[in-house]
Structure formats: C-alpha cells, structure tokens
Design a protein around this motif. Structure first.
Motif, PDB file in Angstrom:
ATOM      1  N   GLU A  29       0.494  12.245  -7.653  1.00 44.55           N
ATOM      2  CA  GLU A  29      -0.091  11.942  -6.343  1.00 44.55           C
ATOM      3  C   GLU A  29       0.353  10.583  -5.800  1.00 44.55           C
ATOM      4  OE1 GLU A  29      -3.202  10.758  -9.492  1.00 44.55           O
ATOM      5  OE2 GLU A  29      -1.811  12.428  -9.125  1.00 44.55           O
ATOM      6  N   ARG A  30       0.982   9.770  -6.636  1.00 46.12           N
ATOM      7  CA  ARG A  30       1.404   8.436  -6.172  1.00 46.12           C
ATOM      8  C   ARG A  30       2.778   8.438  -5.508  1.00 46.12           C
ATOM      9  NH1 ARG A  30       1.322   3.870 -10.296  1.00 46.12           N
ATOM     10  NH2 ARG A  30       1.939   2.774  -8.383  1.00 46.12           N
ATOM     11  N   PHE A  31       3.630   9.401  -5.842  1.00 41.93           N
ATOM     12  CA  PHE A  31       4.964   9.485  -5.228  1.00 41.93           C
ATOM     13  C   PHE A  31       5.079  10.885  -4.639  1.00 41.93           C
ATOM     14  CE2 PHE A  31       9.402   7.540  -5.603  1.00 41.93           C
ATOM     15  CZ  PHE A  31       9.971   8.403  -4.678  1.00 41.93           C
ATOM     16  N   ARG A  32       4.935  10.971  -3.321  1.00 42.85           N
ATOM     17  CA  ARG A  32       4.864  12.261  -2.640  1.00 42.85           C
ATOM     18  C   ARG A  32       6.202  12.584  -1.984  1.00 42.85           C
ATOM     19  NH1 ARG A  32      -0.517  13.383  -0.834  1.00 42.85           N
ATOM     20  NH2 ARG A  32       0.429  15.035   0.440  1.00 42.85           N
ATOM     21  N   PRO A  33       6.933  13.602  -2.470  1.00 47.35           N
ATOM     22  CA  PRO A  33       8.151  14.047  -1.788  1.00 47.35           C
ATOM     23  C   PRO A  33       7.764  14.899  -0.584  1.00 47.35           C
ATOM     24  CG  PRO A  33       7.783  15.402  -3.740  1.00 47.35           C
ATOM     25  CD  PRO A  33       6.676  14.375  -3.703  1.00 47.35           C
ATOM     26  N   LEU A  34       7.732  14.295   0.583  1.00 47.26           N
ATOM     27  CA  LEU A  34       7.135  14.945   1.745  1.00 47.26           C
ATOM     28  C   LEU A  34       8.080  15.970   2.373  1.00 47.26           C
ATOM     29  CD1 LEU A  34       5.382  11.936   3.529  1.00 47.26           C
ATOM     30  CD2 LEU A  34       4.417  13.574   1.900  1.00 47.26           C
ATOM     31  N   ARG A  35       7.537  17.163   2.639  1.00 48.86           N
ATOM     32  CA  ARG A  35       8.278  18.216   3.308  1.00 48.86           C
ATOM     33  C   ARG A  35       7.916  18.237   4.791  1.00 48.86           C
ATOM     34  NH1 ARG A  35      10.399  21.938  -0.334  1.00 48.86           N
ATOM     35  NH2 ARG A  35      11.560  22.587   1.528  1.00 48.86           N
ATOM     36  N   ARG A  46       0.845  -1.202   0.000  1.00 47.31           N
ATOM     37  CA  ARG A  46       0.000   0.000   0.000  1.00 47.31           C
ATOM     38  C   ARG A  46       0.876   1.246   0.000  1.00 47.31           C
ATOM     39  NH1 ARG A  46      -4.837   1.519   4.357  1.00 47.31           N
ATOM     40  NH2 ARG A  46      -5.216   3.642   3.561  1.00 47.31           N
ATOM     41  N   LEU A  47       1.993   1.164   0.739  1.00 46.88           N
ATOM     42  CA  LEU A  47       2.896   2.310   0.849  1.00 46.88           C
ATOM     43  C   LEU A  47       4.332   1.824   0.885  1.00 46.88           C
ATOM     44  CD1 LEU A  47       3.340   5.402   1.427  1.00 46.88           C
ATOM     45  CD2 LEU A  47       3.415   4.756   3.849  1.00 46.88           C
ATOM     46  N   ALA A  48       5.192   2.502   0.117  1.00 50.61           N
ATOM     47  CA  ALA A  48       6.639   2.360   0.262  1.00 50.61           C
ATOM     48  C   ALA A  48       7.193   3.702   0.725  1.00 50.61           C
ATOM     49  CB  ALA A  48       7.289   1.937  -1.049  1.00 50.61           C
ATOM     50  N   ILE A  49       8.115   3.656   1.660  1.00 51.02           N
ATOM     51  CA  ILE A  49       8.804   4.852   2.152  1.00 51.02           C
ATOM     52  C   ILE A  49      10.210   4.785   1.575  1.00 51.02           C
ATOM     53  CG2 ILE A  49       9.572   6.100   4.207  1.00 51.02           C
ATOM     54  CD1 ILE A  49       7.295   4.679   5.741  1.00 51.02           C
ATOM     55  N   LEU A  50      10.482   5.624   0.558  1.00 54.25           N
ATOM     56  CA  LEU A  50      11.691   5.468  -0.241  1.00 54.25           C
ATOM     57  C   LEU A  50      12.543   6.728  -0.241  1.00 54.25           C
ATOM     58  CD1 LEU A  50      10.342   3.621  -3.432  1.00 54.25           C
ATOM     59  CD2 LEU A  50      11.194   2.631  -1.294  1.00 54.25           C
ATOM     60  N   GLU A  88       4.340  18.044   6.492  1.00 50.52           N
ATOM     61  CA  GLU A  88       3.338  17.595   5.541  1.00 50.52           C
ATOM     62  C   GLU A  88       2.714  16.280   6.011  1.00 50.52           C
ATOM     63  OE1 GLU A  88       2.822  16.883   0.702  1.00 50.52           O
ATOM     64  OE2 GLU A  88       4.774  17.424   1.554  1.00 50.52           O
ATOM     65  N   VAL A  89       1.400  16.184   5.877  1.00 52.57           N
ATOM     66  CA  VAL A  89       0.642  14.997   6.276  1.00 52.57           C
ATOM     67  C   VAL A  89       0.113  14.311   5.013  1.00 52.57           C
ATOM     68  CG1 VAL A  89      -1.317  14.129   7.606  1.00 52.57           C
ATOM     69  CG2 VAL A  89       0.005  16.090   8.458  1.00 52.57           C
ATOM     70  N   PHE A  90       0.329  13.035   4.928  1.00 55.46           N
ATOM     71  CA  PHE A  90      -0.105  12.230   3.776  1.00 55.46           C
ATOM     72  C   PHE A  90      -1.041  11.139   4.273  1.00 55.46           C
ATOM     73  CE2 PHE A  90       1.595   9.080   0.324  1.00 55.46           C
ATOM     74  CZ  PHE A  90       0.410   9.188  -0.382  1.00 55.46           C
ATOM     75  N   ASP A  91      -2.331  11.296   3.994  1.00 52.65           N
ATOM     76  CA  ASP A  91      -3.305  10.240   4.258  1.00 52.65           C
ATOM     77  C   ASP A  91      -3.305   9.324   3.049  1.00 52.65           C
ATOM     78  OD1 ASP A  91      -4.542  10.695   6.886  1.00 52.65           O
ATOM     79  OD2 ASP A  91      -5.082  12.633   6.028  1.00 52.65           O
ATOM     80  N   VAL A  92      -2.729   8.154   3.199  1.00 52.77           N
ATOM     81  CA  VAL A  92      -2.479   7.265   2.081  1.00 52.77           C
ATOM     82  C   VAL A  92      -3.782   6.615   1.658  1.00 52.77           C
ATOM     83  CG1 VAL A  92      -1.139   5.294   1.259  1.00 52.77           C
ATOM     84  CG2 VAL A  92      -0.150   6.845   2.966  1.00 52.77           C
ATOM     85  N   MET A 138       9.939   1.898  -7.006  1.00 53.02           N
ATOM     86  CA  MET A 138       8.508   1.886  -6.713  1.00 53.02           C
ATOM     87  C   MET A 138       7.779   0.913  -7.624  1.00 53.02           C
ATOM     88  SD  MET A 138       5.895   5.018  -7.464  1.00 53.02           S
ATOM     89  CE  MET A 138       4.129   4.907  -7.112  1.00 53.02           C
ATOM     90  N   GLN A 139       8.102   0.950  -8.914  1.00 58.41           N
ATOM     91  CA  GLN A 139       7.442   0.078  -9.879  1.00 58.41           C
ATOM     92  C   GLN A 139       7.825  -1.382  -9.662  1.00 58.41           C
ATOM     93  OE1 GLN A 139       8.892   2.400 -13.306  1.00 58.41           O
ATOM     94  NE2 GLN A 139       6.761   2.735 -13.877  1.00 58.41           N
ATOM     95  N   LEU A 140       9.109  -1.635  -9.435  1.00 58.02           N
ATOM     96  CA  LEU A 140       9.565  -3.011  -9.240  1.00 58.02           C
ATOM     97  C   LEU A 140       8.962  -3.624  -7.978  1.00 58.02           C
ATOM     98  CD1 LEU A 140      13.333  -2.649 -10.199  1.00 58.02           C
ATOM     99  CD2 LEU A 140      11.616  -3.978 -11.442  1.00 58.02           C
ATOM    100  N   ALA A 141       8.813  -2.813  -6.944  1.00 56.48           N
ATOM    101  CA  ALA A 141       8.275  -3.324  -5.680  1.00 56.48           C
ATOM    102  C   ALA A 141       6.757  -3.435  -5.684  1.00 56.48           C
ATOM    103  CB  ALA A 141       8.716  -2.421  -4.528  1.00 56.48           C
ATOM    104  N   ASN A 142       6.115  -2.879  -6.706  1.00 51.57           N
ATOM    105  CA  ASN A 142       4.658  -2.878  -6.806  1.00 51.57           C
ATOM    106  C   ASN A 142       4.036  -2.122  -5.629  1.00 51.57           C
ATOM    107  OD1 ASN A 142       2.152  -3.375  -7.892  1.00 51.57           O
ATOM    108  ND2 ASN A 142       2.017  -5.483  -7.163  1.00 51.57           N
ATOM    109  N   ALA A 143       4.491  -0.876  -5.460  1.00 52.69           N
ATOM    110  CA  ALA A 143       3.973  -0.009  -4.403  1.00 52.69           C
ATOM    111  C   ALA A 143       2.909   0.911  -4.978  1.00 52.69           C
ATOM    112  CB  ALA A 143       5.100   0.810  -3.794  1.00 52.69           C
ATOM    113  N   ALA A 144       1.748   0.946  -4.357  1.00 51.43           N
ATOM    114  CA  ALA A 144       0.664   1.808  -4.837  1.00 51.43           C
ATOM    115  C   ALA A 144       1.004   3.277  -4.629  1.00 51.43           C
ATOM    116  CB  ALA A 144      -0.638   1.458  -4.124  1.00 51.43           C
ATOM    117  N   TYR A 145       1.623   3.591  -3.481  1.00 52.16           N
ATOM    118  CA  TYR A 145       1.988   4.966  -3.148  1.00 52.16           C
ATOM    119  C   TYR A 145       3.367   4.978  -2.505  1.00 52.16           C
ATOM    120  CZ  TYR A 145      -2.873   6.020  -4.095  1.00 52.16           C
ATOM    121  OH  TYR A 145      -4.090   6.146  -4.717  1.00 52.16           O
ATOM    122  N   VAL A 146       4.014   6.134  -2.614  1.00 50.62           N
ATOM    123  CA  VAL A 146       5.335   6.307  -2.017  1.00 50.62           C
ATOM    124  C   VAL A 146       5.365   7.602  -1.216  1.00 50.62           C
ATOM    125  CG1 VAL A 146       7.786   6.750  -2.474  1.00 50.62           C
ATOM    126  CG2 VAL A 146       6.578   4.989  -3.770  1.00 50.62           C
TER     127      VAL A 146
END
Length: 334
Positions: free
Chosen positions: A318-324, A247-251, A327-331, A276-284
C-alpha cells in the motif's frame, strides 16, 4: 579552421556545474548513448510485443473540483500524467493526452490505454509541471488545449520555456534551474536534479534542462520525478538531506530494458523502491509504465518486478502504488 560552436536555440546563460555554455549534463553522470548504440538496441531483438490495447481495470473518472484541508489526492491519467489535488490546487504533471508520444501523428509510440480522465472532464487546472522535453512528457498539442480552457501557470526547467512559448505564445511559463525556489499559488516549489537528458530532434541533445520538483504544501511535501536514472541514489539522498521527508513521491519505474542502454536514463522497479527509501517518502505514486511502449520489457513486467522489489526491501504494497489509468489514490497523512 576551428569549427564554430553550435548555438543553443533554447537557453543562453552562465556556465554552471551542469551547463557548459551550450549543453546541460549530469555531474559525474552517464551521457546518453549515441546513434550506433541506438541501432544496436533497435535491431538487436529481445523486445516483447505489447497488446494493441491494454484496458485499465479502472473506469475513467470525473474528479471533484477541489480538494482542501489535509487531503492529498492523486488520479492517474496515464504514463507520467497525473492530476494532483492538494491545498485547493489542481496540478497536472507532464500532461500528454495525444495518441502518440511523438512529433508525428502517424508514427511513434502509440497510446495503449485511454486516458484515465477525459481532457474535457478535468477540473480547473492551476499549475502544470513539465519535467523535460521528451515527447512523452512535453506535448504541445495538449498544452494548447489546456491553455485554451484553463490558462494554467506552467513550471519547467531551463530552456523548455522557449519550446513551450514557441508553440503556445500566450502561455504563462516560469523556467527554473536546479537548486532554485519559487513561491506560487500558496506553495513553494524547488527544482532539483535528476539523471536524465533531453532532445526534441537530432540536433538539440541536452540543450534544455531536466529536473524534479519538490512542492511544499500545507498538506505536506510532494516530490515529483518525471524521468531519471538511479545514478547511485545520489539525487534521492540529496533530496532527503535538503527537504527532510515526503508525504508523497511520484516516481517512474517503467521503460528500463535493456539495462545496458537504459540505465543512465530510466530506473528499474528495484531502483525506484530504493529511491523511495533514500528519499524518505511515506508513499509513492508509481508511473511511466503500461501506456506507451518505449522499451523492450513486457507490458506487465514493471508491476511484477515492483512487487518482487517491495517484498525484497520490506515495503508494504500500500506504500508504493503502481497507478493505472483512472485509479484514484487518496494519500494517507503521514
């Protein structure tokens, strides 16, 4: 007379496909470059100058106490420190609240942006993941503060438990090897390979292990990578084959220039998108940028390169969020 073999001060255990009895290593991988190459990089020029302060567009936040049900919320503190709230648990990754990512208070990479959550505003912390022992990921000053207020359970790769316990003797720490699984607090945790290295000083290179963690929660699987070189994508491919989808990768996607020096330890934005693509992550949730200047690229270069890489690979922003910070990300649910 033969030279005595150096003793590992952190870990003694059996030889394996990534441990030779003294040092850990990346199978078929790249060893970290030596002192001569370090000096070539440091004095070779080409480093962009960061501003002394890099304000986040987001104000510091005071998180909710808990997140339940199918919700999954990630709040960026800074660099590789994120608050993950899922299944009623509050989890910190690689917590660093110190002003410098360094063994010294007066020298070393200095924080350019304030933490997105003040340490006194944290909700009760249940679990802490420490991916390896570099100072921008393992900060004993922060761990002491967390222990005093929260008494969390810390999960870390082999050898790092010795470092943590020497600084915080009463901290509850579980050390994991690659390929092992732990059940804790209603979730299962797998320690998986990444391509990196470790050191706290000049005499302990690769004497503590580095790892990624997969968290299987009632709200979905989370793949946390603190630091890694891309390594041909083999570890991402293996994670997908073993765990299916995330569901989520933290990369990480910052601290990557110059490539000749950093390729083996830090992936660049294009490689992070491929991971992200190789791991099959919906969101990052993207991290490891715009907090401490560790390498040569400009402070805004990782986000610019990430945007270009997402366009190139057809990934919606919206699928790969560079978080500052803050910042809050509701996945979204998959």
């Amino acid at each position: 007379m033969p030279t005595a073999k150096r003793r590992n001060p952190y870990y003694q255990g059996p030889v394996s496909d990534h441990f030779d009895g003294t040092h850990f290593f990346n199978p078929d991988g790249i060893e970290p470059l030596g002192f001569r190459d370090l000096m070539r990089w440091q004095f070779g020029g080409g480093r962009d100058r960061w501003p002394r302060s890099v304000p986040s567009p987001f104000a510091p936040v005071k998180p909710d106490l808990r997140v339940d049900g199918n919700d999954l919320r990630v709040t960026m503190v800074g660099h590789a420190t994120l608050l993950v709230q899922v299944a009623g648990l509050n989890i910190l990754t690689d917590p660093v609240w110190s002003e410098r990512a360094s063994p010294f208070t007066f020298a070393g990479p200095k924080r350019a942006v304030a933490p997105g959550i003040a340490i006194d505003d944290l909700p009760p912390i249940d679990l802490v993941f420490v991916s390896h022992n570099h100072y921008d990921h393992l900060d004993v000053v922060t761990l002491k503060l967390l222990q005093a207020k929260h008494r969390p359970h810390v999960v870390t790769p082999l050898g790092n438990d010795t470092i943590i316990r020497s600084a915080v003797p009463d901290m509850q720490v579980t050390a994991m090897d690659w390929g092992t699984r732990l059940s804790l607090a209603g979730i299962s945790i797998d320690a998986e390979p990444v391509h990196h290295w470790s050191a706290r000083g000049t005499g302990d290179r690769r004497m503590a292990l580095w790892a990624a963690f997969v968290l299987a929660t009632p709200a979905g699987k989370i793949y946390h990578v603190g630091d890694t070189g891309f390594h041909g994508g083999v570890n991402y491919e293996a994670a997908r084959q073993k765990h299916g989808a995330f569901r989520l990768a933290i990369l990480p996607f910052g601290a990557y220039e110059p490539r000749w020096f950093m390729k083996g330890q830090h992936q660049n934005p294009s490689e992070a998108v491929m991971g992200m693509q190789l791991a099959n992550a919906a969101y990052v949730a993207g991290h490891h940028f715009a907090t401490f200047q560790l390498t040569d690229e400009a402070v805004d270069a990782p986000v610019k390169a990430l945007k270009a890489a997402m366009v190139e690979h057809g990934i919606p922003p919206e699928r790969f969020r560079p978080l500052r910070a803050g910042e809050v990300f509701d996945v979204p649910s998959a």
